[in-house]
Design a protein around this motif. Sequence first.
Motif, PDB file in Angstrom:
ATOM      1  N   PRO A   1     -14.590  -2.912   2.146  1.00  0.00           N
ATOM      2  CA  PRO A   1     -13.813  -3.034   0.909  1.00  0.00           C
ATOM      3  C   PRO A   1     -14.752  -3.143  -0.292  1.00  0.00           C
ATOM      4  CG  PRO A   1     -13.721  -5.071   2.170  1.00  0.00           C
ATOM      5  CD  PRO A   1     -14.448  -4.070   3.010  1.00  0.00           C
ATOM      6  N   ALA A   2     -14.352  -2.498  -1.375  1.00  0.00           N
ATOM      7  CA  ALA A   2     -15.189  -2.507  -2.580  1.00  0.00           C
ATOM      8  C   ALA A   2     -14.464  -3.232  -3.705  1.00  0.00           C
ATOM      9  CB  ALA A   2     -15.542  -1.085  -2.988  1.00  0.00           C
ATOM     10  N   GLY A   3     -14.154  -4.483  -3.473  1.00  0.00           N
ATOM     11  CA  GLY A   3     -13.471  -5.268  -4.500  1.00  0.00           C
ATOM     12  C   GLY A   3     -11.959  -5.186  -4.386  1.00  0.00           C
ATOM     13  N   ARG A   4     -11.325  -5.799  -5.320  1.00  0.00           N
ATOM     14  CA  ARG A   4      -9.866  -5.885  -5.337  1.00  0.00           C
ATOM     15  C   ARG A   4      -9.227  -4.497  -5.425  1.00  0.00           C
ATOM     16  NH1 ARG A   4      -7.521 -10.779  -5.787  1.00  0.00           N
ATOM     17  NH2 ARG A   4      -5.376 -10.689  -6.481  1.00  0.00           N
TER      18      ARG A   4
END
Length: 150
Positions: A36-39
């Motif tokens: 995952p690359a952040g929200r």
Amino acid sequence: MSLVQASEAARLSGLTPHQIREWCGRRAVVTADVPPAGRGHLALFSWQTILALRVLNEVHQRYGVEVSGWRMAIAQLQTLLKGRSFPSLWCAVAVFPNAHEALLKLEGEIYTKDVCLTVSLRRHLEALATPSQLLVEAQLPLFPAMAVRR
């Protein structure tokens, strides 16, 4: 390579969404193919990673092992599964001489170590391949289309 989101990976692997978050996020026992690359940017998983999750889940449920202790063996299993075709694994078993090593062997192949844990991949592959077990539409993103020629 086609990838699915964590919610679909949880369903295909037989894990709960909480277990996926724990095993692939907080504890980082299994690494997602695309972290995952952040929200708003979810982790993505290949069928090979889902297969590794299923194997880890079986070892955890059947033998009561602590999953975080198997980080190295599962990472090695993931590496061995990368680049392998689905049909080539049909008669394979995952062999764990200890919690730090993993090997892929054919079902009839003799393993020379004294003690090891073996997990047949057939049942897990059947679960990923059987339409009655899973919705076909959910499986399609995992397997890219291939052209067939005569």
